[in-house]
Write a protein that holds these residues in place. Structure first.
Motif, PDB file in Angstrom:
ATOM      1  N   VAL A   1       6.850  -4.558  -2.925  1.00 11.23           N
ATOM      2  CA  VAL A   1       5.808  -4.790  -3.931  1.00 11.23           C
ATOM      3  C   VAL A   1       5.109  -6.131  -3.686  1.00 11.23           C
ATOM      4  CG1 VAL A   1       5.365  -5.184  -6.386  1.00 11.23           C
ATOM      5  CG2 VAL A   1       6.841  -3.305  -5.682  1.00 11.23           C
ATOM      6  N   LEU A   2       5.873  -7.166  -3.422  1.00  7.31           N
ATOM      7  CA  LEU A   2       5.270  -8.483  -3.196  1.00  7.31           C
ATOM      8  C   LEU A   2       4.437  -8.492  -1.915  1.00  7.31           C
ATOM      9  CD1 LEU A   2       8.222 -10.805  -4.273  1.00  7.31           C
ATOM     10  CD2 LEU A   2       6.161 -10.208  -5.569  1.00  7.31           C
ATOM     11  N   THR A   3       4.884  -7.798  -0.888  1.00  7.07           N
ATOM     12  CA  THR A   3       4.132  -7.741   0.371  1.00  7.07           C
ATOM     13  C   THR A   3       2.872  -6.891   0.227  1.00  7.07           C
ATOM     14  OG1 THR A   3       6.166  -8.029   1.635  1.00  7.07           O
ATOM     15  CG2 THR A   3       4.270  -7.123   2.806  1.00  7.07           C
ATOM     16  N   LEU A   4       2.999  -5.744  -0.412  1.00 10.64           N
ATOM     17  CA  LEU A   4       1.851  -4.849  -0.585  1.00 10.64           C
ATOM     18  C   LEU A   4       0.783  -5.426  -1.523  1.00 10.64           C
ATOM     19  CD1 LEU A   4       3.701  -1.422  -0.783  1.00 10.64           C
ATOM     20  CD2 LEU A   4       2.331  -2.289   1.128  1.00 10.64           C
ATOM     21  N   SER A   5       1.177  -6.333  -2.367  1.00 10.66           N
ATOM     22  CA  SER A   5       0.218  -6.892  -3.322  1.00 10.66           C
ATOM     23  C   SER A   5      -0.695  -7.938  -2.706  1.00 10.66           C
ATOM     24  CB  SER A   5       0.954  -7.505  -4.511  1.00 10.66           C
ATOM     25  OG  SER A   5       1.620  -8.681  -4.117  1.00 10.66           O
ATOM     26  N   LYS A   6      -0.372  -8.373  -1.507  1.00 10.74           N
ATOM     27  CA  LYS A   6      -1.190  -9.418  -0.852  1.00 10.74           C
ATOM     28  C   LYS A   6      -2.433  -8.837  -0.242  1.00 10.74           C
ATOM     29  CE  LYS A   6       2.614 -12.487  -0.032  1.00 10.74           C
ATOM     30  NZ  LYS A   6       3.401 -13.257   0.869  1.00 10.74           N
TER      31      LYS A   6
ATOM     32  N   VAL B   1       3.611 -10.306  -9.478  1.00  3.89           N
ATOM     33  CA  VAL B   1       2.264 -10.090  -8.935  1.00  3.89           C
ATOM     34  C   VAL B   1       1.214 -10.277 -10.031  1.00  3.89           C
ATOM     35  CG1 VAL B   1       0.706  -8.361  -7.956  1.00  3.89           C
ATOM     36  CG2 VAL B   1       3.037  -8.592  -7.067  1.00  3.89           C
ATOM     37  N   ILE B   2       1.438  -9.675 -11.168  1.00  2.00           N
ATOM     38  CA  ILE B   2       0.473  -9.786 -12.273  1.00  2.00           C
ATOM     39  C   ILE B   2       0.297 -11.242 -12.696  1.00  2.00           C
ATOM     40  CG2 ILE B   2       0.107  -9.270 -14.725  1.00  2.00           C
ATOM     41  CD1 ILE B   2       1.393  -6.502 -14.158  1.00  2.00           C
TER      42      ILE B   2
ATOM     43  N   SER C   1       0.849 -13.917 -11.009  1.00  2.56           N
ATOM     44  CA  SER C   1       0.223 -14.744  -9.970  1.00  2.56           C
ATOM     45  C   SER C   1      -1.291 -14.550  -9.944  1.00  2.56           C
ATOM     46  CB  SER C   1       0.811 -14.423  -8.592  1.00  2.56           C
ATOM     47  OG  SER C   1       0.393 -13.150  -8.146  1.00  2.56           O
ATOM     48  N   LYS C   2      -1.751 -13.395 -10.415  1.00  2.54           N
ATOM     49  CA  LYS C   2      -3.191 -13.110 -10.424  1.00  2.54           C
ATOM     50  C   LYS C   2      -3.841 -13.403 -11.764  1.00  2.54           C
ATOM     51  CE  LYS C   2      -2.772  -9.809  -6.738  1.00  2.54           C
ATOM     52  NZ  LYS C   2      -3.071  -8.523  -6.183  1.00  2.54           N
TER      53      LYS C   2
ATOM     54  N   ILE D   1       6.495  -6.391  -9.995  1.00  6.23           N
ATOM     55  CA  ILE D   1       5.168  -6.106 -10.549  1.00  6.23           C
ATOM     56  C   ILE D   1       4.710  -7.246 -11.449  1.00  6.23           C
ATOM     57  CG2 ILE D   1       3.914  -4.582 -12.140  1.00  6.23           C
ATOM     58  CD1 ILE D   1       5.671  -2.267 -10.957  1.00  6.23           C
TER      59      ILE D   1
END
Length: 119
Positions: free
Chosen positions: A114-119, A51-52, A54-55, A48
Motif C-alpha cells: 500500500v505504501l509503495t503503490l501510493s507513491k 497514505v491519507i 501524508s496527503k 491506508i
C-alpha cells in the motif's frame, strides 16, 4: 484531547477485534484465524491511513483516534504471542511456524504494498 481520541479509538478497535473473533467461532482448527484476520485488516487500514494523512495534513488531528487508538485496539500482538506459545506447548510446531511466518509476512507485505503503490 488526544488521550480521549486514543481511548475512543481503542475501544472501537477492540470491539471490531471482538466481533471478528465471534465470527470465527465456527472455525475449529488449530490455526488462530481470527487473530490473523484482525492483524492483516489492521495493517491494511494502518497503511491506508498513513497514505491519507501524508496527503491531507489538515486531518492529522485524527491520527490519535484512528492510528494509535483504532488500529492499536484492532490489532493484537499480545494475543498473537499467546496463541503462538499455546501452539508450541501443544507441540503443533508446523502451525506455530506457519502462523508466525504467514502473520508477519502478510502484514509486512500489505503495509509495504500500500505504501509503495501510493507513491
Amino acid at each position: 484531547m488526544s488521550w480521549i481520541l486514543v481511548f475512543i479509538g481503542g475501544g472501537l478497535g477492540s470491539l471490531c477485534r471482538y466481533a471478528i473473533s465471534k465470527l470465527c467461532l465456527s472455525y475449529e482448527g488449530f490455526f488462530p484465524l481470527a487473530t490473523l484476520i484482525s492483524n492483516i485488516s489492521a495493517s491494511l487500514l494502518l497503511a491506508i491511513l498513513v497514505v491519507i494523512f501524508s496527503k491531507k495534513p489538515d486531518l492529522v488531528w485524527l491520527q490519535p483516534l484512528l492510528i494509535i487508538g483504532f488500529c492499536g485496539g484492532f490489532s493484537t500482538f499480545s494475543t498473537f504471542s499467546l496463541e503462538n506459545v499455546q501452539l508450541f506447548q501443544q507441540a503443533h510446531y508446523s502451525w506455530l511456524v506457519g502462523n508466525i511466518f504467514i502473520s508477519l509476512a502478510t502484514c509486512f507485505i500489505v503495509l509495504y504494498a500500500v505504501l509503495t503503490l501510493s507513491k
